[in-house]
Design a protein around this motif. Structure first.
Motif, PDB file in Angstrom:
ATOM      1  N   ALA A 127      46.752   4.353  52.721  1.00 39.13           N
ATOM      2  CA  ALA A 127      46.665   3.311  53.751  1.00 39.13           C
ATOM      3  C   ALA A 127      45.365   2.516  53.641  1.00 39.13           C
ATOM      4  O   ALA A 127      45.323   1.331  53.991  1.00 39.13           O
ATOM      5  CB  ALA A 127      46.789   3.927  55.145  1.00 39.13           C
ATOM      6  N   GLY A 128      44.325   3.143  53.132  1.00 42.70           N
ATOM      7  CA  GLY A 128      43.032   2.480  52.996  1.00 42.70           C
ATOM      8  C   GLY A 128      42.851   1.710  51.698  1.00 42.70           C
ATOM      9  O   GLY A 128      41.819   1.068  51.497  1.00 42.70           O
ATOM     10  N   GLN A 156      47.410  -2.333  45.491  1.00 38.79           N
ATOM     11  CA  GLN A 156      47.330  -0.935  45.065  1.00 38.79           C
ATOM     12  C   GLN A 156      48.137  -0.043  46.010  1.00 38.79           C
ATOM     13  O   GLN A 156      48.820   0.885  45.575  1.00 38.79           O
ATOM     14  CB  GLN A 156      45.871  -0.486  45.016  1.00 38.79           C
ATOM     15  N   ARG A 157      48.055  -0.335  47.300  1.00 41.56           N
ATOM     16  CA  ARG A 157      48.800   0.439  48.301  1.00 41.56           C
ATOM     17  C   ARG A 157      50.305   0.327  48.050  1.00 41.56           C
ATOM     18  O   ARG A 157      51.026   1.325  48.082  1.00 41.56           O
ATOM     19  CB  ARG A 157      48.439  -0.033  49.710  1.00 41.56           C
ATOM     20  N   GLU A 186      46.717   2.092  60.185  1.00 44.43           N
ATOM     21  CA  GLU A 186      47.115   2.775  58.951  1.00 44.43           C
ATOM     22  C   GLU A 186      48.638   2.867  58.849  1.00 44.43           C
ATOM     23  O   GLU A 186      49.211   2.665  57.777  1.00 44.43           O
ATOM     24  CB  GLU A 186      46.516   4.183  58.902  1.00 44.43           C
ATOM     25  N   LYS A 187      49.260   3.162  59.967  1.00 41.86           N
ATOM     26  CA  LYS A 187      50.723   3.261  60.002  1.00 41.86           C
ATOM     27  C   LYS A 187      51.345   1.918  59.614  1.00 41.86           C
ATOM     28  O   LYS A 187      52.263   1.862  58.799  1.00 41.86           O
ATOM     29  CB  LYS A 187      51.164   3.662  61.414  1.00 41.86           C
ATOM     30  N   THR A 188      50.813   0.856  60.176  1.00 43.52           N
ATOM     31  CA  THR A 188      51.313  -0.485  59.847  1.00 43.52           C
ATOM     32  C   THR A 188      51.109  -0.783  58.367  1.00 43.52           C
ATOM     33  O   THR A 188      52.018  -1.292  57.700  1.00 43.52           O
ATOM     34  CB  THR A 188      50.615  -1.551  60.718  1.00 43.52           C
ATOM     35  N   ALA A 231      53.540  -1.765  53.285  1.00 47.86           N
ATOM     36  CA  ALA A 231      53.550  -1.459  51.849  1.00 47.86           C
ATOM     37  C   ALA A 231      54.932  -0.971  51.411  1.00 47.86           C
ATOM     38  O   ALA A 231      55.426  -1.361  50.348  1.00 47.86           O
ATOM     39  CB  ALA A 231      52.488  -0.414  51.516  1.00 47.86           C
ATOM     40  N   ARG A 232      55.554  -0.144  52.233  1.00 49.99           N
ATOM     41  CA  ARG A 232      56.900   0.342  51.888  1.00 49.99           C
ATOM     42  C   ARG A 232      57.878  -0.830  51.842  1.00 49.99           C
ATOM     43  O   ARG A 232      58.710  -0.928  50.934  1.00 49.99           O
ATOM     44  CB  ARG A 232      57.362   1.403  52.902  1.00 49.99           C
TER      45      ARG A 232
END
Length: 133
Positions: free
Chosen positions: A28-29, A34-35, A72-74, A79-80
């Protein structure tokens, strides 16, 4: 990623959750591109697990993501969503099926919150959200 996922799939539940949570927090970071690649790699690696290990691993992955901060969840959900075009269609569909099945196990309010967040993530990614199976 594939070796790590395979190793974690056989780990005790508590250790698996801890390590997957650490991993998704790290992902997440990461910078956006890259994520997206990391999430894509994770989804593909999970898809290669034995059928009996996939469901439980998806449950752990969702639990880990749900434990993240809202930001982070967002980041993980966006990313998904952004990874969809780069995933083989069968892998994407299977992952989506498992994710929705995992989410159905949560209390109704959490399900609703997850679905709202997921829709927002797909909107941000500019990709149509898949129908819930």
């Amino acid at each position: 990623m594939e070796d790590m996922i395979r190793m974690l799939a056989d780990a005790p539940e508590e250790q698996k959750l801890q390590m997957v949570t650490e991993r998704v927090k790290m992902i997440a970071g990461q910078p956006d591109d890259q994520r997206v690649q990391s999430v894509k790699s994770m989804v593909i690696a999970i898809s290669k697990l034995d059928k009996k290990k996939k469901g439980p691993f998806h449950d752990v992955r969702i639990k880990a993501i749900m434990s993240l901060s809202p930001e982070e969840k967002t980041a993980m959900m966006v990313a998904r969503a952004k990874a969809v075009p780069d995933l083989p269609e069968d892998v994407d569909k299977e992952d989506t099926k498992y994710v929705f099945a995992s989410v159905k196990e949560y209390p109704e309010e959490m399900q609703k919150a997850f679905m709202v967040a997921l829709k927002n993530a797909f909107d941000v990614a500019g990709i149509p959200m898949p129908d819930m199976p």
